[in-house]
Design a protein around this motif. Structure first.
Motif, mmCIF file in Angstrom:
data_model
loop_
_atom_site.group_PDB
_atom_site.id
_atom_site.type_symbol
_atom_site.label_atom_id
_atom_site.label_comp_id
_atom_site.label_asym_id
_atom_site.label_seq_id
_atom_site.Cartn_x
_atom_site.Cartn_y
_atom_site.Cartn_z
ATOM 1 N N GLN A 37 0.752 -1.116 0.052
ATOM 2 C CA GLN A 37 -0.015 -0.008 0.135
ATOM 3 C C GLN A 37 0.868 1.190 -0.030
ATOM 4 O OE1 GLN A 37 -3.051 0.146 2.888
ATOM 5 N NE2 GLN A 37 -4.264 1.205 1.539
ATOM 6 N N ALA A 38 0.686 2.022 -1.111
ATOM 7 C CA ALA A 38 1.356 3.304 -1.058
ATOM 8 C C ALA A 38 0.350 4.355 -0.629
ATOM 9 C CB ALA A 38 1.784 3.525 -2.603
ATOM 10 N N PRO A 39 1.074 5.644 -0.105
ATOM 11 C CA PRO A 39 -0.056 6.749 0.418
ATOM 12 C C PRO A 39 -0.833 6.962 -0.589
ATOM 13 C CG PRO A 39 2.455 6.891 0.860
ATOM 14 C CD PRO A 39 2.436 5.924 -0.051
ATOM 15 N N GLY A 40 -2.060 7.148 -0.377
ATOM 16 C CA GLY A 40 -3.263 7.597 -1.243
ATOM 17 C C GLY A 40 -3.559 6.742 -2.375
ATOM 18 N N LYS A 41 -3.087 5.470 -2.161
ATOM 19 C CA LYS A 41 -3.292 4.327 -3.425
ATOM 20 C C LYS A 41 -4.078 3.119 -2.453
ATOM 21 C CE LYS A 41 0.236 5.541 -6.654
ATOM 22 N NZ LYS A 41 1.258 4.818 -7.535
ATOM 23 N N GLN A 42 -4.763 2.246 -3.084
ATOM 24 C CA GLN A 42 -5.544 1.361 -2.605
ATOM 25 C C GLN A 42 -4.453 0.176 -2.527
ATOM 26 O OE1 GLN A 42 -9.028 0.097 -5.292
ATOM 27 N NE2 GLN A 42 -10.180 1.279 -4.079
ATOM 28 N N ARG A 43 -4.843 -0.833 -1.592
ATOM 29 C CA ARG A 43 -4.147 -1.912 -1.095
ATOM 30 C C ARG A 43 -4.006 -2.833 -2.241
ATOM 31 N NH1 ARG A 43 -6.173 -5.264 3.483
ATOM 32 N NH2 ARG A 43 -5.883 -3.539 4.875
ATOM 33 N N GLU A 44 -3.042 -3.207 -2.651
ATOM 34 C CA GLU A 44 -2.470 -4.151 -3.807
ATOM 35 C C GLU A 44 -2.026 -5.552 -3.590
ATOM 36 O OE1 GLU A 44 -1.173 -2.701 -8.234
ATOM 37 O OE2 GLU A 44 0.310 -2.401 -6.796
ATOM 38 N N GLY A 45 -2.744 -6.556 -3.890
ATOM 39 C CA GLY A 45 -1.894 -7.878 -3.617
ATOM 40 C C GLY A 45 -0.748 -8.049 -4.959
ATOM 41 N N ILE A 46 0.294 -8.589 -4.721
ATOM 42 C CA ILE A 46 1.520 -8.809 -5.670
ATOM 43 C C ILE A 46 1.709 -10.050 -5.789
ATOM 44 C CG2 ILE A 46 1.928 -6.319 -5.133
ATOM 45 C CD1 ILE A 46 4.455 -7.138 -3.653
ATOM 46 N N ALA A 47 1.671 -11.086 -4.554
ATOM 47 C CA ALA A 47 2.488 -12.145 -4.809
ATOM 48 C C ALA A 47 1.773 -13.303 -3.903
ATOM 49 C CB ALA A 47 3.920 -12.181 -4.637
ATOM 50 N N VAL A 48 1.384 -14.540 -4.290
ATOM 51 C CA VAL A 48 0.916 -15.455 -3.342
ATOM 52 C C VAL A 48 1.726 -16.850 -3.698
ATOM 53 C CG1 VAL A 48 -1.105 -15.723 -4.960
ATOM 54 C CG2 VAL A 48 -1.442 -16.356 -2.609
#
Length: 125
Positions: A37-48
Motif C-alpha cells: 500500500q502506497a500513500p493515497g493508493k488502494q491496497r494491492e496484492g502482488i504475490a501469493v
C-alpha cells in the motif's frame, strides 16, 4: 498468538533488488503472500503461494518477483528485482485460511487471518 514478522525493506535505487522476509511464529500457512500500500493508493496484492506450492504474481510485476521458503525457519521470502520508483510502498506479509487462496490474496482486500507489521520499500529514480 500467531505472529507474522516482516523484514527486509529498505531504500534502493531504480533497478535495484530487495528480499523481503516473512517469519511466522508457527509452521507456514498453506496460503500466504504479500500486498502493498502506497500513500493515497488502494491496497494491492502482488504475490501469493498456495497450498500446492504454486506461485502467482501481479501481472505488472511478473518476471521481477520470486517467492521461496525455508520451512526450517518458518520463513517465506519475496525476492524483488529491477525495482522501480512506482514500487515504493509499505509491504505486508499476509496469510489467509479462506479459499480460493490466490484471488483472496491478490485482490489486496483479503480478508486475511494474519498480517505482518509491514516493511517499507523506497525506490529512488
Amino acid at each position: 498468538q500467531v505472529e507474522l514478522r516482516d523484514s527486509g525493506g529498505g531504500s534502493v535505487q531504480s533497478g535495484g533488488s530487495l528480499r523481503l522476509s516473512c517469519e511466522s511464529s508457527r509452521k507456514l500457512y498453506k496460503c500466504m503472500g504479500w500486498f502493498r500500500q502506497a500513500p493515497g493508493k488502494q491496497r494491492e496484492g502482488i504475490a501469493v503461494r498456495d497450498g500446492d506450492g504454486r506461485t502467482t504474481y501481479l501481472d505488472s510485476m511478473n518476471g521481477r518477483l520470486t517467492i521461496s521458503q525455508d520451512n526450517a525457519k518458518n520463513t517465506l521470502y519475496l525476492q524483488m528485482n529491477n525495482l522501480k520508483p512506482e514500487d515504493t510502498a509499505m509491504y505486508y506479509c499476509a496469510a489467509t485460511l479462506l479459499t480460493p487462496c490466490v484471488s483472496t490474496v491478490l485482490t489486496g482486500r483479503g480478508p486475511y487471518n494474519y498480517v505482518g507489521q509491514g516493511t517499507q520499500v523506497t525506490v529512488s529514480a
